[in-house]
Motif scaffolding. Sequence first.
Motif, short mmCIF file in Angstrom:
data_model
loop_
_atom_site.label_atom_id
_atom_site.label_comp_id
_atom_site.label_asym_id
_atom_site.label_seq_id
_atom_site.Cartn_x
_atom_site.Cartn_y
_atom_site.Cartn_z
N LEU A 5 35.03 58.04 1.26
CA LEU A 5 34.48 56.75 1.67
C LEU A 5 35.52 55.64 1.58
O LEU A 5 35.57 54.75 2.45
N THR A 6 36.36 55.70 0.55
CA THR A 6 37.41 54.70 0.39
C THR A 6 38.41 54.79 1.54
O THR A 6 38.84 53.77 2.09
N GLY A 10 39.09 52.00 4.33
CA GLY A 10 40.44 51.50 4.56
C GLY A 10 40.79 51.46 6.03
O GLY A 10 41.40 50.51 6.52
N GLY A 11 40.38 52.48 6.76
CA GLY A 11 40.61 52.50 8.21
C GLY A 11 39.85 51.38 8.91
O GLY A 11 40.38 50.72 9.81
N LEU A 12 38.63 51.15 8.48
CA LEU A 12 37.85 50.04 9.06
C LEU A 12 38.47 48.69 8.73
O LEU A 12 38.50 47.79 9.57
N GLY A 13 38.99 48.56 7.51
CA GLY A 13 39.66 47.32 7.13
C GLY A 13 40.90 47.07 7.97
O GLY A 13 41.16 45.95 8.41
N ALA A 14 41.68 48.12 8.20
CA ALA A 14 42.88 47.99 9.02
C ALA A 14 42.51 47.60 10.46
O ALA A 14 43.18 46.77 11.08
N ASP A 62 31.32 51.92 -7.95
CA ASP A 62 31.72 52.74 -6.81
C ASP A 62 31.77 51.91 -5.52
O ASP A 62 32.70 52.05 -4.71
N ALA A 63 30.80 51.04 -5.33
CA ALA A 63 30.81 50.17 -4.15
C ALA A 63 32.03 49.24 -4.20
O ALA A 63 32.67 48.98 -3.18
N THR A 65 34.88 49.91 -5.58
CA THR A 65 36.06 50.71 -5.24
C THR A 65 36.17 50.90 -3.74
O THR A 65 37.23 50.70 -3.15
N VAL A 66 35.09 51.30 -3.12
CA VAL A 66 35.11 51.56 -1.67
C VAL A 66 35.45 50.29 -0.90
O VAL A 66 36.30 50.29 0.00
N LEU A 67 34.80 49.19 -1.27
CA LEU A 67 35.04 47.94 -0.54
C LEU A 67 36.36 47.27 -0.92
O LEU A 67 37.08 46.76 -0.06
N GLY A 68 36.68 47.26 -2.21
CA GLY A 68 37.89 46.58 -2.68
C GLY A 68 39.16 47.35 -2.35
O GLY A 68 40.04 46.85 -1.65
N VAL A 69 39.24 48.57 -2.85
CA VAL A 69 40.44 49.39 -2.61
C VAL A 69 40.48 49.84 -1.16
O VAL A 69 41.52 49.80 -0.51
N GLY A 70 39.33 50.25 -0.64
CA GLY A 70 39.27 50.77 0.72
C GLY A 70 39.36 49.69 1.78
O GLY A 70 40.42 49.43 2.34
N PHE A 71 38.23 49.03 2.03
CA PHE A 71 38.18 48.06 3.13
C PHE A 71 39.20 46.93 2.97
O PHE A 71 40.00 46.67 3.86
#
Length: 121
Positions: A5-6, A10-14, A62-63, A65-71
Amino acid sequence: MIALLTALAGGLGAAARFVLDTLVARHNRLSVPLGTALVNVTSCFLLGLLTGLVLSRPGLGDAGTVLGVGFLGGYSTFSTASVEGVRLLCQRRLAQAAAHTGGMLVLGLAAALLGVALGAG
């Protein structure tokens, strides 16, 4: 599952960064890269907001992590900002380089502080 999910976030954030930066670049009449500055300042605010929320509300780890580190990790772009600052320096546009990099730092810190304060609410 969190790692997957992260990565997806991250791809969506990019992709979001690309869309916003492209939109700003189309309308930017100044000779400084405003898109990167806007992306990084909004990222600082959003990460601050998310951090405040996660710290003040147990169970959001967990949310966060997904939003902060990922998106937001995919959305923000320290490396592009650094290269743009160097490009301005190489063009001997010292004042613009200082304003761009220094302004991003000051505005980013202020945006993060505001975000944490609002998130911790």
